[in-house]
Design an enzyme around this catalytic site. Structure first.
Site, PDB file in Angstrom:
ATOM      1  N   GLY A   1       5.123  -1.044   2.689  1.00 47.65           N
ATOM      2  CA  GLY A   1       4.277   0.123   2.500  1.00 47.65           C
ATOM      3  C   GLY A   1       5.046   1.426   2.417  1.00 47.65           C
TER       4      GLY A   1
ATOM      5  N   HIS B   1       0.814  -1.213   0.000  1.00 51.42           N
ATOM      6  CA  HIS B   1       0.000   0.000   0.000  1.00 51.42           C
ATOM      7  C   HIS B   1       0.851   1.268   0.000  1.00 51.42           C
ATOM      8  CE1 HIS B   1       0.840   0.595   4.322  1.00 51.42           C
ATOM      9  NE2 HIS B   1       0.735  -0.719   4.412  1.00 51.42           N
ATOM     10  N   ASP B   2       0.359   2.258  -0.732  1.00 53.43           N
ATOM     11  CA  ASP B   2       0.915   3.614  -0.755  1.00 53.43           C
ATOM     12  C   ASP B   2       2.307   3.704  -1.385  1.00 53.43           C
ATOM     13  OD1 ASP B   2      -1.320   4.844   0.841  1.00 53.43           O
ATOM     14  OD2 ASP B   2      -0.547   3.450   2.343  1.00 53.43           O
TER      15      ASP B   2
END
Length: 256
Positions: A137, A119-120
Site C-alpha cells: 500500500g 491500495h493507494d
C-alpha cells in the site's frame, strides 16, 4: 462486442467499441473507455474508471476492496489511464480513505501475470512490472521504471523514474531515479545507463547524472553535503534537479 455470458451491471458505462469476453463481470460503478478489451472471467468492480485502449486479460481482478483491516466500505476509487496491458491474474485494488481515497495508474503500463498493486499506490507512465512483482500500500512508482519478476516494494516506499529493480529484490527504502537496485534488502548498485541511452538521454545529461550519483553514493560524504555539491556542480540540469528533489523528499530514506 459483449459476449452474452458476460455479467454487466446496468449502471456500468461502456465506451465505443468495448469488447467484453465470456463470463466477465463488470460492476455498477465501473467506467470503461473506448476500445478497451476485457478478457474472459475478468472481474472489474468498485468505483473504477478505466480509460481508452486498455487490454485486461482473463482472470484479472481490478477494483476490488483493499486488503486493509481499517477499510469499512468507504467510497474510494481506482483510476487507470489509457493504453495499459493488464495480464492474467493481476490484482489492482481501490484506495483507502486514510490514504487519500485513490489508487492511480497512468498510461502505457505493462502489468505481467500475477502482479499486485495495493491500495493507494501511484503508478506513473510506461512502467513495466514483470511477473509476480508486488506493490504494498501507498507505494509510488514513477515513469519508465521496471520492476523485475518477484520483486516487492514495501509500503510507503518510492521507486524513481527510469529505475531498474532486479528480479527478486526486496525494496524497503526509496530508490532514486535513474539507478539500479538489487538484493534483500535492496541497495542501489549503479546507474541504469542502458535504459537512459535507450530513452534518448543526451551524453551531457548522462554525464551529469553520473557525477550526481558518484557524489551521493560513492564519495563518502554525508548526504546533505553530497547533495549540496551536486547542486553546485550540475544543479542546472533538469534531470539532476529531479534526482536531488526525490532524495530530499524521502521519508523512508534512500537505499544506498
Amino acid at each position: 462486442m459483449v459476449h452474452p455470458t458476460a455479467i454487466i451491471h446496468p449502471g456500468a458505462r461502456l465506451g465505443e467499441q468495448v469488447r467484453i469476453g465470456p463470463f466477465a463481470v463488470i460492476g455498477e460503478h465501473v467506467s470503461l473507455g473506448d476500445r478497451t478489451i476485457v478478457g474472459p472471467h475478468a472481474v472489474i468492480e468498485g468505483r473504477t474508471q478505466i480509460g481508452c485502449d486498455n487490454h485486461i486479460f482473463q482472470f484479472a481482478s481490478v477494483g476490488a476492496i483493499p486488503q486493509d483491516l481499517k477499510f469499512r466500505g468507504e467510497e474510494t476509487y481506482l483510476r487507470i489511464g489509457d493504453g495499459n496491458i493488464i495480464r492474467e491474474f493481476v490484482t489492482i485494488h481501490l484506495g483507502t480513505e486514510s490514504g487519500g481515497g485513490y489508487t492511480l495508474i497512468g498510461d502505457g503500463n505493462l502489468f505481467m501475470a500475477y502482479c499486485h498493486v495495493a491500495h493507494d499506490c501511484q503508478v506513473g507512465n510506461r512502467v513495466i512490472m514483470a511477473n509476480g512483482s508486488t506493490l504494498a500500500g501507498h507505494v509510488e512508482v514513477q515513469d519508465h521504471a521496471i520492476l523485475g519478476g518477484l520483486s516487492a516494494i514495501h509500503q510507503f516506499a518510492r521507486v524513481g523514474a527510469h529505475v531498474m529493480v532486479s528480479g527478486g529484490a526486496m525494496v524497503n527504502q526509496d530508490i532514486p531515479p535513474y539507478t539500479i537496485a538489487q538484493g534483500d534488502r535492496a541497495r542501489t548498485v549503479g546507474l541504469n545507463l542502458v535504459g537512459l541511452k535507450r530513452r534518448g538521454f543526451t551524453e551531457e545529461t548522462i554525464s551529469a547524472i553520473k557525477l550526481a550519483y558518484r557524489l551521493v553514493f560513492r564519495s563518502g560524504l554525508r548526504l546533505e553535503e553530497a547533495l549540496a555539491r551536486v547542486v553546485t556542480e550540475v544543479g542546472e540540469i533538469p534531470e539532476v534537479v529531479s534526482f536531488v528533489e526525490f532524495i530530499r523528499k524521502s521519508q523512508r530514506g534512500i537505499a544506498r
